[in-house]
Design an enzyme around this catalytic site. Structure first.
Site, PDB file in Angstrom:
ATOM      1  NE  ARG A 184      13.824  -2.204 -15.785  1.00 24.79           N
ATOM      2  CZ  ARG A 184      13.613  -2.553 -17.098  1.00 24.79           C
ATOM      3  NH1 ARG A 184      14.366  -3.156 -17.946  1.00 24.79           N
ATOM      4  NH2 ARG A 184      12.319  -2.489 -17.389  1.00 24.79           N
ATOM      5  CG  HIS A 220      11.631  -5.451 -12.861  1.00 22.27           C
ATOM      6  ND1 HIS A 220      11.018  -5.354 -14.160  1.00 22.27           N
ATOM      7  CD2 HIS A 220      11.892  -4.159 -12.518  1.00 22.27           C
ATOM      8  CE1 HIS A 220      11.128  -4.213 -14.574  1.00 22.27           C
ATOM      9  NE2 HIS A 220      11.591  -3.337 -13.732  1.00 22.27           N
ATOM     10  CG  ASN A 274      10.240  -8.754 -15.990  1.00 28.74           C
ATOM     11  OD1 ASN A 274      10.582  -7.406 -15.334  1.00 28.74           O
ATOM     12  ND2 ASN A 274       9.467  -9.606 -15.236  1.00 28.74           N
ATOM     13  CG  HIS A 287      15.273   5.185 -12.157  1.00 27.56           C
ATOM     14  ND1 HIS A 287      14.019   5.576 -12.567  1.00 27.56           N
ATOM     15  CD2 HIS A 287      15.045   3.712 -12.346  1.00 27.56           C
ATOM     16  CE1 HIS A 287      12.960   4.739 -12.497  1.00 27.56           C
ATOM     17  NE2 HIS A 287      13.715   3.459 -12.544  1.00 27.56           N
TER      18      HIS A 287
END
Length: 325
Positions: free
Chosen positions: A66, A70, A98, A195
């Site tokens: 992740r 990001h 975040n 995911h």
């Protein structure tokens, strides 16, 4: 339907190849062998650090993957997500989307070891990219040669994290968000497959299980039994802020179960579940649900493409990932 799916892939593959080729040409400074002479032990140091951290904390793989997403979605893959806030600037890691990104210490530990082995050589941005590959492969997913040579950015702004794709977006909004990074519909559906690793707190899907709309208390796209299970795990009021649910039924294994869950109405986020409600994306979900090998192949291609987003030679190699030199 199978023939239709096959014809679509046949049509897309030449286009995908052209896009990847053009991307590689435009980012020619990235090279799988970038550190072969200057720091040949770089990948082993990073891999060992990630493996050690993952043994003590099984949440590390999902968090690192992740973190890579990001980072690359804001200003490109330049490790701007690692910079600490200062008295005069609130950095990305302190932006609302975040605040749930953790395990920065893993990257910091790898950097400290690399500075001892090969001072001022390996960028923090490359460490994140290599670590993301490692958590995927160590969780049962594919392995690939990471293209390296990124430089670390000097700018990080919390306000820009508002541009990260939210778990409430619909397909059109997701397509638009990914397109701004040069990523297509196939890349969006493929990278959403990340995911398959991880866990989400109730706050990210609470609106789907209570008071969804005037007509429906529960999001009708949710499997009924699944929705009731989520409601039990996320009572209202909820005083357990660590409560939530795994993103698929094999959340510690990188596989294609995420897509299988979407087809039976068990996508945790509305952004995930929306992929089966739109004909532009449903057929890709169906293909990946049937063919894990194809999903792995396309995931590698899309990760390489994502890793090229915003790559620049105008940055630096930070000595400490938390602060600019």
């Amino acid at each position: 339907m199978a023939l239709l799916q096959h014809s679509k892939w046949t049509f897309l593959f030449p286009i995908i190849f052209l896009i990847v080729t053009l991307s590689s040409m435009s980012q020619a400074e990235l090279d799988a062998h970038y550190y072969d002479k200057t720091c040949p032990q770089a990948e082993k140091i990073i891999s060992d650090t990630v493996a050690s951290a993952s043994k003590f904390d099984p949440k590390v793989p999902a968090r690192i993957l992740r973190m890579f997403f990001h980072d690359c979605f804001i200003r490109g893959c330049d490790a701007s997500i690692l910079l600490d806030s200062t008295p005069t600037n609130q950095a990305e890691k302190d932006g609302p989307p975040n605040l749930s990104v953790h395990s920065f210490y893993v990257i910091d530990e790898a950097k400290a070891k690399l500075e001892k082995a090969c001072p001022h050589t390996v960028s923090c941005a490359d460490i994140i990219a290599i670590a993301a590959r490692d958590v995927v492969s160590s969780s049962g997913g594919p392995h690939w040669n990471v293209l390296k040579g990124r430089k670390d950015g000097r700018v990080s702004k919390a306000s820009e994290t508002a541009n990260l794709p939210a778990p409430t977006l619909n397909v059109s909004q997701l397509i638009q968000s990914f397109a701004k990074r040069g990523l297509g519909v196939k890349d969006m559906v493929t990278l959403s497959g990340g995911h398959t690793l991880g866990f989400s707190h109730c706050s990210s899907f609470q609106s789907r299980i209570r008071g969804f709309s005037v007509l429906h208390n529960i999001d009708p796209s949710l499997n009924t039994e699944f929705a009731l299970d989520l409601r039990n795990k996320c009572p209202k009021p909820n005083t357990n802020f660590s409560a939530g649910h795994f993103l698929d039924s094999t959340a510690s294994v990188f596989d294609n179960d995420y897509y299988k869950q979407l087809l039976v109405g068990k996508g945790l986020f509305s952004s995930d579940q929306s992929l089966v409600g739109d004909q532009r994306t449903r057929w890709i979900v169906e293909v990946f649900a049937k063919d894990q090998g194809l999903f792995f192949k396309e995931f590698v291609a899309s990760m390489l493409k994502l890793g090229n987003v915003g790559v620049s030679q105008n940055g630096e190699v930070r000595l400490n990932c938390k602060v600019v030199n």
